[in-house]
Design an enzyme around this catalytic site. Sequence first.
Site, PDB file in Angstrom:
ATOM      1  N   GLY A 177       0.885  -1.171   0.000  1.00 42.08           N
ATOM      2  CA  GLY A 177       0.000   0.000   0.000  1.00 42.08           C
ATOM      3  C   GLY A 177       0.921   1.218   0.000  1.00 42.08           C
ATOM      4  CE1 TYR A 201      -1.852  -4.420  -3.481  1.00 43.55           C
ATOM      5  CE2 TYR A 201      -1.038  -5.065  -5.643  1.00 43.55           C
ATOM      6  CZ  TYR A 201      -0.808  -4.585  -4.380  1.00 43.55           C
ATOM      7  OH  TYR A 201       0.473  -4.263  -3.999  1.00 43.55           O
ATOM      8  CE1 TYR A 233      -4.965  -1.864  -5.948  1.00 44.69           C
ATOM      9  CE2 TYR A 233      -5.574  -1.404  -8.231  1.00 44.69           C
ATOM     10  CZ  TYR A 233      -4.650  -1.362  -7.211  1.00 44.69           C
ATOM     11  OH  TYR A 233      -3.416  -0.808  -7.435  1.00 44.69           O
ATOM     12  CD1 TRP A 234     -12.717  -8.713  -5.378  1.00 40.61           C
ATOM     13  CD2 TRP A 234     -10.552  -8.750  -5.952  1.00 40.61           C
ATOM     14  NE1 TRP A 234     -12.574  -9.529  -6.487  1.00 40.61           N
ATOM     15  CE2 TRP A 234     -11.268  -9.566  -6.852  1.00 40.61           C
ATOM     16  CE3 TRP A 234      -9.162  -8.615  -6.114  1.00 40.61           C
ATOM     17  CZ2 TRP A 234     -10.657 -10.248  -7.900  1.00 40.61           C
ATOM     18  CZ3 TRP A 234      -8.540  -9.293  -7.150  1.00 40.61           C
ATOM     19  CH2 TRP A 234      -9.287 -10.102  -8.029  1.00 40.61           C
ATOM     20  CE1 TYR A 251      -7.653  11.681  -9.622  1.00 37.89           C
ATOM     21  CE2 TYR A 251      -6.495  11.897 -11.711  1.00 37.89           C
ATOM     22  CZ  TYR A 251      -7.672  11.819 -10.990  1.00 37.89           C
ATOM     23  OH  TYR A 251      -8.870  11.895 -11.649  1.00 37.89           O
ATOM     24  NE  ARG A 252      -1.879   4.982  -8.003  1.00 34.53           N
ATOM     25  CZ  ARG A 252      -0.910   5.898  -8.017  1.00 34.53           C
ATOM     26  NH1 ARG A 252      -1.146   7.115  -8.468  1.00 34.53           N
ATOM     27  NH2 ARG A 252       0.293   5.617  -7.575  1.00 34.53           N
ATOM     28  NE  ARG A 303      11.247  17.044 -13.715  1.00 32.81           N
ATOM     29  CZ  ARG A 303      11.865  17.834 -14.580  1.00 32.81           C
ATOM     30  NH1 ARG A 303      11.198  18.367 -15.570  1.00 32.81           N
ATOM     31  NH2 ARG A 303      13.148  18.090 -14.449  1.00 32.81           N
ATOM     32  N   GLY A 326       8.148   5.926  -6.361  1.00 33.38           N
ATOM     33  CA  GLY A 326       7.784   7.197  -5.717  1.00 33.38           C
ATOM     34  C   GLY A 326       7.635   7.031  -4.209  1.00 33.38           C
ATOM     35  CG  ASP A 327       4.829   4.252  -2.763  1.00 33.93           C
ATOM     36  OD1 ASP A 327       4.247   5.321  -3.027  1.00 33.93           O
ATOM     37  OD2 ASP A 327       4.363   3.119  -3.024  1.00 33.93           O
TER      38      ASP A 327
HETATM   39  P1  ADP Z   1       6.144   7.226  -9.171  1.00 35.08           P
HETATM   40  O1  ADP Z   1       6.628   5.882  -8.735  1.00 35.08           O
HETATM   41  O2  ADP Z   1       5.344   7.910  -8.116  1.00 35.08           O
HETATM   42  O3  ADP Z   1       5.515   7.229 -10.536  1.00 35.08           O
HETATM   43  P2  ADP Z   1       8.492   8.432 -10.414  1.00 35.08           P
HETATM   44  O4  ADP Z   1       8.381   7.513 -11.569  1.00 35.08           O
HETATM   45  O5  ADP Z   1       8.511   9.886 -10.709  1.00 35.08           O
HETATM   46  O6  ADP Z   1       7.430   8.177  -9.265  1.00 35.08           O
HETATM   47  O7  ADP Z   1       9.849   8.054  -9.695  1.00 35.08           O
HETATM   48  C1  ADP Z   1      10.131   8.409  -8.382  1.00 35.08           C
HETATM   49  C2  ADP Z   1      11.618   8.386  -8.151  1.00 35.08           C
HETATM   50  O8  ADP Z   1      12.132   7.073  -8.451  1.00 35.08           O
HETATM   51  C3  ADP Z   1      12.410   9.318  -9.059  1.00 35.08           C
HETATM   52  O9  ADP Z   1      12.460  10.619  -8.537  1.00 35.08           O
HETATM   53  C4  ADP Z   1      13.766   8.637  -9.054  1.00 35.08           C
HETATM   54  O10 ADP Z   1      14.438   8.883  -7.830  1.00 35.08           O
HETATM   55  C5  ADP Z   1      13.389   7.160  -9.080  1.00 35.08           C
HETATM   56  N1  ADP Z   1      13.272   6.661 -10.466  1.00 35.08           N
HETATM   57  C6  ADP Z   1      12.136   6.349 -11.121  1.00 35.08           C
HETATM   58  N2  ADP Z   1      12.399   5.902 -12.369  1.00 35.08           N
HETATM   59  C7  ADP Z   1      13.738   5.934 -12.507  1.00 35.08           C
HETATM   60  C8  ADP Z   1      14.660   5.592 -13.556  1.00 35.08           C
HETATM   61  N3  ADP Z   1      14.246   5.129 -14.742  1.00 35.08           N
HETATM   62  N4  ADP Z   1      15.979   5.743 -13.319  1.00 35.08           N
HETATM   63  C9  ADP Z   1      16.433   6.198 -12.146  1.00 35.08           C
HETATM   64  N5  ADP Z   1      15.624   6.533 -11.112  1.00 35.08           N
HETATM   65  C10 ADP Z   1      14.304   6.420 -11.286  1.00 35.08           C
END
Ligand code: ADP
Length: 311
Positions: free
Chosen positions: A32, A88, A102-103, A170-171, A230, A261-262
């Site tokens: 989660g 899930y 998901y459930w 956002y989901r 990003r 991201g987590d």
């Molecule tokens: P989410 O998982 O929320 O979609 P992101 O894809 O933006 O978040 O990624 C979160 C963090 O994970 C990035 O800021 C970076 O630290 C790491 N990360 C994600 N994808 C890559 C990648 N292809 N190469 C290196 N680091 C990555």
Amino acid sequence: MKLAALGEVMVEFAPQQGRGGAAPLFALSFAGDTYNTSIYIARNGIQVSYATLLGDDPYSERMLQAMGAEGLDTDAIERLPGRCPGLYTIQNSADGERQFTYWRGESPARELFLDERCRARLQDHLRQMDCLYLSGITLAIMAPEAREHLLTFLDSFRRDGGRVAFDSNYRPRLWASKEAAREAVGGFLQQSDIALLTLEDEQLLWGDRSAGKCLDRNARHHLEELVLKRGPEPVLLQYDGELTALDVPAVRDIVDTTGAGDAFNAGYLAARLKRVEPELAVAAGNRCAAQVIRHRGAIIPAADYLPEREM
Ligand code: ADP
């Protein structure tokens, strides 16, 4: 320093590698968004309490054991008799994409902050924390009136010196409409000190055409720290009136970006709670995410995780 995270832990069934075919085998685990973050914050040496509601079934029991094994404080967790947690499954489709089913409609976590007695107990517990962490998923599963109670509580928590960290995560499927999500997320950003946002999610929710537009739009929330993730592109950090773009080191052998991201949020928040400067905290976030994306699943085995202090 103590942090409490609010949200939902679910049972996860992930297909075992190389076991496709008519009767795939699934591996059971728990995950989660705020839970994943809590685990890595705890592994980085910060005391974490996880606040949710569980049932009285064997899976809730195993979740509590898993949390205990990770050193999470489970004192704030309420148990609802006759209920069981959300679930899930992950399926690998023919084109290599992962599909999630998901459930979770009857998950006890949906009653977070709803019942008056539970809420009073939880608020007493949360007042002992230095920082609270929640996400757009936490908000999406809560009842609208419970969200209002939580907003009121965050206001007093912050006035007493506590800090609130928020990831909008956002989901669309969890919300009745985009407007409802915008209203809730906007309200909580107003009661946040640290926003850990992902550009992709922001664009989906608000239609921002660029990172610059996203940052401009968020100026109205007067956040102390805004971190815009990003993927592999530089992380944008807005802090103390300055905007800094911080490179994400290249990661070789990426296996699965679930939970990136987590994990980033965990590295960042754990560092900030240790009073590390925001720029260096971003680097810690990148390091935590880099470890996670080189393994399968959002929560990598503790034995494979290198805590921040040892890096
Ligand atoms: P989410 O998982 O929320 O979609 P992101 O894809 O933006 O978040 O990624 C979160 C963090 O994970 C990035 O800021 C970076 O630290 C790491 N990360 C994600 N994808 C890559 C990648 N292809 N190469 C290196 N680091 C990555």
